[in-house]
Design an enzyme around this catalytic site. Structure first.
Site, short mmCIF file in Angstrom:
data_model
loop_
_atom_site.label_atom_id
_atom_site.label_comp_id
_atom_site.label_asym_id
_atom_site.label_seq_id
_atom_site.Cartn_x
_atom_site.Cartn_y
_atom_site.Cartn_z
N ASP A 70 0.84 -1.21 0.00
CA ASP A 70 0.00 0.00 0.00
C ASP A 70 0.87 1.25 0.00
O ASP A 70 2.06 1.20 0.31
CB ASP A 70 -1.00 0.01 1.17
CG ASP A 70 -0.40 -0.45 2.49
OD1 ASP A 70 0.84 -0.42 2.63
OD2 ASP A 70 -1.17 -0.86 3.37
N ASN A 138 -8.84 -1.66 13.04
CA ASN A 138 -10.22 -1.89 12.61
C ASN A 138 -10.34 -3.16 11.78
O ASN A 138 -11.34 -3.37 11.10
CB ASN A 138 -10.72 -0.68 11.79
CG ASN A 138 -9.82 -0.40 10.60
OD1 ASN A 138 -8.81 -1.08 10.38
ND2 ASN A 138 -10.16 0.61 9.82
N HIS A 140 -8.36 -3.93 9.22
CA HIS A 140 -7.92 -3.81 7.82
C HIS A 140 -6.69 -4.68 7.55
O HIS A 140 -5.90 -4.97 8.44
CB HIS A 140 -7.70 -2.35 7.41
CG HIS A 140 -6.49 -1.67 7.97
ND1 HIS A 140 -6.44 -0.30 8.18
CD2 HIS A 140 -5.27 -2.12 8.37
CE1 HIS A 140 -5.25 0.02 8.66
NE2 HIS A 140 -4.54 -1.06 8.78
N GLU A 145 -9.95 -1.13 3.96
CA GLU A 145 -10.69 -0.65 5.12
C GLU A 145 -12.07 -1.29 5.17
O GLU A 145 -12.63 -1.66 4.12
CB GLU A 145 -10.86 0.87 5.02
CG GLU A 145 -9.54 1.64 4.98
CD GLU A 145 -8.94 1.87 6.35
OE1 GLU A 145 -8.78 0.90 7.11
OE2 GLU A 145 -8.61 3.02 6.65
C1 F6R Z 1 1.11 -1.25 6.35
C2 F6R Z 1 -0.26 -1.76 6.31
C3 F6R Z 1 -1.17 -1.79 7.49
C4 F6R Z 1 -0.49 -2.24 8.78
C5 F6R Z 1 -1.48 -2.25 9.95
C6 F6R Z 1 -0.80 -2.56 11.27
O1 F6R Z 1 1.71 -1.37 5.06
O2 F6R Z 1 -0.68 -2.18 5.27
O3 F6R Z 1 -2.26 -2.64 7.20
O4 F6R Z 1 0.04 -3.51 8.60
O5 F6R Z 1 -2.13 -1.02 10.02
O6 F6R Z 1 0.16 -1.57 11.55
P1 F6R Z 1 1.14 -1.69 12.79
O7 F6R Z 1 1.99 -2.89 12.52
O8 F6R Z 1 1.95 -0.43 12.80
O9 F6R Z 1 0.28 -1.87 14.01
#
Ligand code: F6R
Length: 243
Positions: A70, A138, A140, A145
């Site tokens: 992403d 959430n 995702h 999302e």
């Molecule tokens: C990052 C991504 C997000 C994170 C998720 C958890 O490229 O795609 O889905 O993996 O938000 O983030 P952390 O590991 O910082 O809690």
């Protein structure tokens, strides 16, 4: 079937070691694997551990292709918040992955068409071998999302307030977090031959149980992992609890 394979470890260090061992095994079995690389805080220790294995000659990732998961929209190429920059610093550089072995998401032009072409290119390459993912607060995956359908294509998305709040940890404040992004779609992600989800910290306790044990549906995109063919979840005790 039988659902995800769950590995509960003591703490974040143990998660990093177990995750790196898992990824190294996949690369040993499939040296030319297409690997989706999440950013975020959770897999940073995993990448550092993997890089140490590479330096020690215990893992050879020179033939893998790294796929971007992403990226925020609206940033200049050298913006400190670029997720590609983060991927470069934490994964591509330390593992010595050459630029020609990296597939980046489209960010401009006719994005709708470019995303369709991106998904076609992934298919033409034979799909994804491994997706290394973190879990959003959430539910995702990438920036898929809620609500996201399991067939969702790679596309432009608007980030939810919960995600913007969570991403403020990375960049300083909510005002520093871009509001739009491109994400690899849930469809191609869920079709990956192997998925590794890493989950750490008490703040993820509710959502990891909801994702792995709750009803499967678009309101918690990670719940679709319950039906994906080969999923391993490495979760630390702080996130999983004593259950
Ligand atoms: C990052 C991504 C997000 C994170 C998720 C958890 O490229 O795609 O889905 O993996 O938000 O983030 P952390 O590991 O910082 O809690």
């Amino acid at each position: 079937m039988g659902g995800p394979n769950l590995i509960v470890v003591d703490d974040h260090d143990a998660l990093s070691g177990a995750g790196a061992a898992f990824v190294a095994d996949v690369i040993r079995e499939r040296p030319a694997a297409s690997v989706v690389v999440a950013t975020g805080r959770t897999p940073m220790g995993l990448y550092a551990d993997l890089a140490a294995r590479v330096r020690a000659g215990r893992c050879d990732p020179s033939r893998i292709t790294a796929i971007q998961l992403d990226e925020y929209l609206g940033l200049g190429p050298d913006d400190r918040r670029s997720l590609f920059g983060w991927m470069r610093r934490s994964f591509l550089g330390p593992l010595g992955i050459e630029d020609e072995r990296v597939v980046r998401l489209p960010l401009d032009g006719d994005l709708g068409q470019a995303c369709v072409a991106f998904d076609r290119e992934l298919e033409a390459r034979g799909g994804l071998d491994l997706a290394i993912l973190g879990l959003g607060p959430n539910g995702h995956l990438g920036f898929n999302e809620p609500p996201s359908e399991p067939s969702a294509h790679t596309r432009r998305v608007r980030l939810s307030p919960v995600t913007i709040e969570a991403n403020a940890r990375y960049w300083g404040s909510v005002a520093d977090v871009p509001t739009e992004a491109v994400t690899l779609g849930l469809g191609p992600l869920l079709s990956a031959r192997t998925i590794l989800l890493v989950v750490s910290g008490e703040a993820k306790h509710g959502i990891v149980h909801r994702a792995l044990e709750g009803p499967v549906g678009p309101e918690v995109p990670a719940s679709f992992l319950q039906d994906a063919p080969d999923v391993t979840v490495v979760v630390d005790r702080a996130a999983w609890g004593d259950a």
